[in-house]
Design a protein around this motif. Structure first.
Motif, PDB file in Angstrom:
ATOM      1  N   ALA A   1      44.235  34.707  35.222  1.00 12.53           N
ATOM      2  CA  ALA A   1      43.454  34.947  36.437  1.00 12.53           C
ATOM      3  C   ALA A   1      41.982  35.179  36.101  1.00 12.53           C
ATOM      4  CB  ALA A   1      44.027  36.148  37.193  1.00 12.53           C
ATOM      5  N   LYS A   2      41.725  35.914  35.039  1.00 12.09           N
ATOM      6  CA  LYS A   2      40.320  36.168  34.672  1.00 12.09           C
ATOM      7  C   LYS A   2      39.661  34.899  34.151  1.00 12.09           C
ATOM      8  CE  LYS A   2      37.245  39.490  32.571  1.00 12.09           C
ATOM      9  NZ  LYS A   2      37.089  40.728  31.792  1.00 12.09           N
TER      10      LYS A   2
ATOM     11  N   TRP B   1      47.339  38.152  33.814  1.00 14.72           N
ATOM     12  CA  TRP B   1      46.002  38.745  34.018  1.00 14.72           C
ATOM     13  C   TRP B   1      44.953  37.896  33.302  1.00 14.72           C
ATOM     14  CZ3 TRP B   1      43.059  40.331  29.826  1.00 14.72           C
ATOM     15  CH2 TRP B   1      41.814  40.909  30.161  1.00 14.72           C
ATOM     16  N   HIS B   2      45.267  37.493  32.078  1.00 11.06           N
ATOM     17  CA  HIS B   2      44.364  36.685  31.255  1.00 11.06           C
ATOM     18  C   HIS B   2      44.036  35.371  31.962  1.00 11.06           C
ATOM     19  CE1 HIS B   2      44.071  34.050  27.364  1.00 11.06           C
ATOM     20  NE2 HIS B   2      42.876  34.324  27.845  1.00 11.06           N
TER      21      HIS B   2
ATOM     22  N   ILE C   1      33.048  37.999  34.933  1.00  9.24           N
ATOM     23  CA  ILE C   1      33.651  36.764  35.430  1.00  9.24           C
ATOM     24  C   ILE C   1      32.575  35.695  35.631  1.00  9.24           C
ATOM     25  CG2 ILE C   1      34.780  35.741  37.438  1.00  9.24           C
ATOM     26  CD1 ILE C   1      36.516  38.225  37.624  1.00  9.24           C
TER      27      ILE C   1
ATOM     28  N   TYR D   1      45.571  43.506  39.436  1.00 11.67           N
ATOM     29  CA  TYR D   1      46.161  44.077  38.218  1.00 11.67           C
ATOM     30  C   TYR D   1      45.627  45.477  37.909  1.00 11.67           C
ATOM     31  CZ  TYR D   1      48.139  39.499  37.286  1.00 11.67           C
ATOM     32  OH  TYR D   1      48.863  38.331  37.388  1.00 11.67           O
TER      33      TYR D   1
ATOM     34  N   GLN E   1      42.454  37.974  42.569  1.00 11.80           N
ATOM     35  CA  GLN E   1      43.697  37.973  41.810  1.00 11.80           C
ATOM     36  C   GLN E   1      43.612  38.929  40.624  1.00 11.80           C
ATOM     37  OE1 GLN E   1      45.046  34.077  40.713  1.00 11.80           O
ATOM     38  NE2 GLN E   1      46.945  34.807  39.786  1.00 11.80           N
ATOM     39  N   VAL E   2      42.448  38.981  39.989  1.00 14.54           N
ATOM     40  CA  VAL E   2      42.250  39.908  38.869  1.00 14.54           C
ATOM     41  C   VAL E   2      42.380  41.348  39.346  1.00 14.54           C
ATOM     42  CG1 VAL E   2      40.567  40.778  37.197  1.00 14.54           C
ATOM     43  CG2 VAL E   2      40.840  38.334  37.503  1.00 14.54           C
TER      44      VAL E   2
END
Length: 242
Positions: free
Chosen positions: A145-146, A142-143, A180, A157, A153-154
């Protein structure tokens, strides 16, 4: 580094025991909570003794489950009383004044967790790592992707019933886009990461961290609640805590 037992103290809980669900049921809640304030003893009645530390009951998981009530504190006893009977509060956790005074000196508002459980099971560090490995794999994903600024993608989650400080996913989406956009593809550092697992009828992780993009002077202190559904970890709450 794991946990170390530094001290243990006698406590009193609700007259009707634990598993609080509704206002006035005289039960103490079970779960992961955080201290929301440190009330000055000079502003309190003698009934609360050396002070009071309110907890954030109902927490996010409690609210998701429809639990009601409030006013759950850690507090002391009147000056003429050293300790309460084992089940004699209206739901609060009551300690002897000397014990509460020691705890008050060590806590931080919004940061110190209070885990209320019927029992604790101590496990080895290796066993704990093996149990938590699936989550330790998904959090960096997750980290990443962000950090990359990949919105779609984020979003993968987050649960469909996600709650972002009271907003459903659709209403919270502009906040995520703004975050973002501010990051602009720079790596994100997760500072002072804390992960606490709570297992009852569901398997949840309470994750607290400071989120700072490379080159930025400031960031956000955040708390997330993750839940395991169909053997996949997803976020059902995210909010800024200060």
């Amino acid at each position: 580094t794991g946990l170390n037992l530094l001290a243990d103290y006698y406590i009193s809980i609700g007259k009707s025991g634990t598993l609080k669900t509704t206002e006035g049921d005289q039960r103490t809640p079970l779960g992961v909570y955080f201290i929301s304030a440190n009330l000055d003893r000079r502003t309190l009645k003698d009934f609360y003794g050396s002070g009071a530390l309110p907890l954030n009951y109902p927490n996010v998981l409690d609210s998701k489950r429809g639990k009601t009530g409030g006013g759950i504190w850690l507090h002391g006893t009147p000056p003429e009383q050293f300790a309460r009977a084992p089940q004699s509060s209206d739901g609060c956790v009551v300690l002897a004044n000397p014990d509460l005074e020691r705890i008050i000196q060590t806590v931080e508002i919004r940061s110190t967790p209070v885990v209320i459980a019927s029992r604790l099971q101590w496990v080895s560090s290796q066993g704990a790592r093996m149990e938590s490995k699936p989550f330790e794999d998904v959090l960096p994903a997750w980290h990443k992707a962000k950090s990359a600024g990949d919105l779609q993608q984020v979003l993968a989650y987050y649960t469909p019933d996600f709650n972002g400080n009271g907003k459903p996913l659709e209403q919270w989406l502009p906040t995520l886009r703004s975050e973002i956009g501010a990051i602009r593809g720079r790596p994100i550092q997760l500072k002072d990461l804390s992960i606490i697992r709570w297992i009852d009828t569901a398997d949840t992780m309470v994750v607290t961290f400071g989120e700072v993009a490379d080159g930025a002077r400031t960031g956000w202190n955040k708390r997330q609640y993750w839940i395991r559904q169909d053997n996949r970890w997803k976020i059902f709450f995210e909010g800024i805590i200060g």
